[in-house]
Design a protein around this motif. Sequence first.
Motif, short mmCIF file in Angstrom:
data_model
loop_
_atom_site.label_atom_id
_atom_site.label_comp_id
_atom_site.label_asym_id
_atom_site.label_seq_id
_atom_site.Cartn_x
_atom_site.Cartn_y
_atom_site.Cartn_z
N UNK A 83 0.78 -1.27 0.08
CA UNK A 83 0.04 0.19 -0.07
C UNK A 83 1.04 1.35 0.06
N UNK A 84 0.67 2.10 -0.82
CA UNK A 84 1.54 3.44 -1.15
C UNK A 84 1.37 4.23 0.08
N UNK A 85 2.65 4.71 0.76
CA UNK A 85 2.42 5.67 1.65
C UNK A 85 2.73 7.17 1.35
N UNK A 89 -0.66 9.97 -2.32
CA UNK A 89 -1.90 8.86 -1.96
C UNK A 89 -2.42 9.32 -0.68
N UNK A 90 -1.66 9.90 0.12
CA UNK A 90 -2.02 10.33 1.43
C UNK A 90 -2.81 11.35 1.12
N UNK A 91 -2.71 12.23 0.47
CA UNK A 91 -3.70 13.45 0.09
C UNK A 91 -5.05 12.78 -0.50
N UNK A 92 -5.03 11.78 -1.08
CA UNK A 92 -6.34 11.01 -1.45
C UNK A 92 -6.74 10.21 -0.53
N UNK A 94 -5.39 7.99 1.64
CA UNK A 94 -4.38 6.60 1.80
C UNK A 94 -4.23 6.09 3.18
N UNK A 95 -3.94 7.01 4.07
CA UNK A 95 -3.89 6.62 5.43
C UNK A 95 -5.04 6.03 6.03
N UNK A 96 -6.18 6.58 5.93
CA UNK A 96 -7.32 6.19 6.43
C UNK A 96 -7.71 4.73 5.81
N UNK A 97 -7.50 4.48 4.51
CA UNK A 97 -7.82 3.37 3.86
C UNK A 97 -6.77 2.20 4.17
N UNK A 132 -4.38 7.86 -6.95
CA UNK A 132 -4.21 7.49 -5.68
C UNK A 132 -5.78 7.40 -4.79
N UNK A 133 -5.77 6.74 -3.72
CA UNK A 133 -4.61 5.97 -3.29
C UNK A 133 -4.24 4.68 -4.19
N UNK A 134 -3.22 4.23 -4.15
CA UNK A 134 -2.60 3.20 -4.98
C UNK A 134 -2.02 1.93 -3.73
N UNK A 135 -2.24 0.74 -4.65
CA UNK A 135 -1.72 -0.68 -3.88
C UNK A 135 -1.19 -1.36 -5.13
N UNK A 136 -0.62 -2.47 -4.46
CA UNK A 136 -0.08 -3.46 -5.53
C UNK A 136 -0.13 -4.78 -4.97
N UNK A 137 -1.02 -5.76 -5.62
CA UNK A 137 -1.14 -7.05 -5.03
C UNK A 137 -0.56 -8.09 -6.08
#
Length: 156
Positions: A83-85, A89-92, A94-97, A132-137
């Motif tokens: 998960x991108x930090x 991504x935080x501005x979108x 990401x932290x809550x997600x 964002x927020x972005x992730x990679x699986x």
Amino acid sequence: MRDPAPATPSVEDIRQIAAPLTALEGPMLPMLHAIQAEWGHVPPAAVPALADLLNLGRAEVQGVISFYHDFRDHPAGRQVLRICRAEACQAMGGAGMAAAVLDRLGVDWHGTTADGGVTVEPVYCLGLCACGPAAMLGDRLIGRATAEGLAREVGA
């Protein structure tokens, strides 16, 4: 065809993987990648083996292992969710997600679910800043990630 890698490799097992790479310029990273590809992590036996092969101190080898987030000192889950930090991504949100995903899976950063199914790791930019927020699986990028969507992706 090679025999399967032993579950707990010895220094000699590590040397067999790493020694052929000593002729490379800057061989430590290729060695670490080869070791992790073989055992799914960089086992403790790698530190003295690489220190000896490369004529370095053990602290130097351990420093490289701990510096790069791609190397792990224990096996990962069957799936790795990154998960991108980074700031975009935080501005979108990401932290809550990320917090919601970690809570739903019952792990913290670098943790693996009790069933060994998922390891969650932080990364600092996946290159999807506009989505964002972005992730990679695994090797698959996921833009506009949501906690619900990621939980569904990993089967939680």
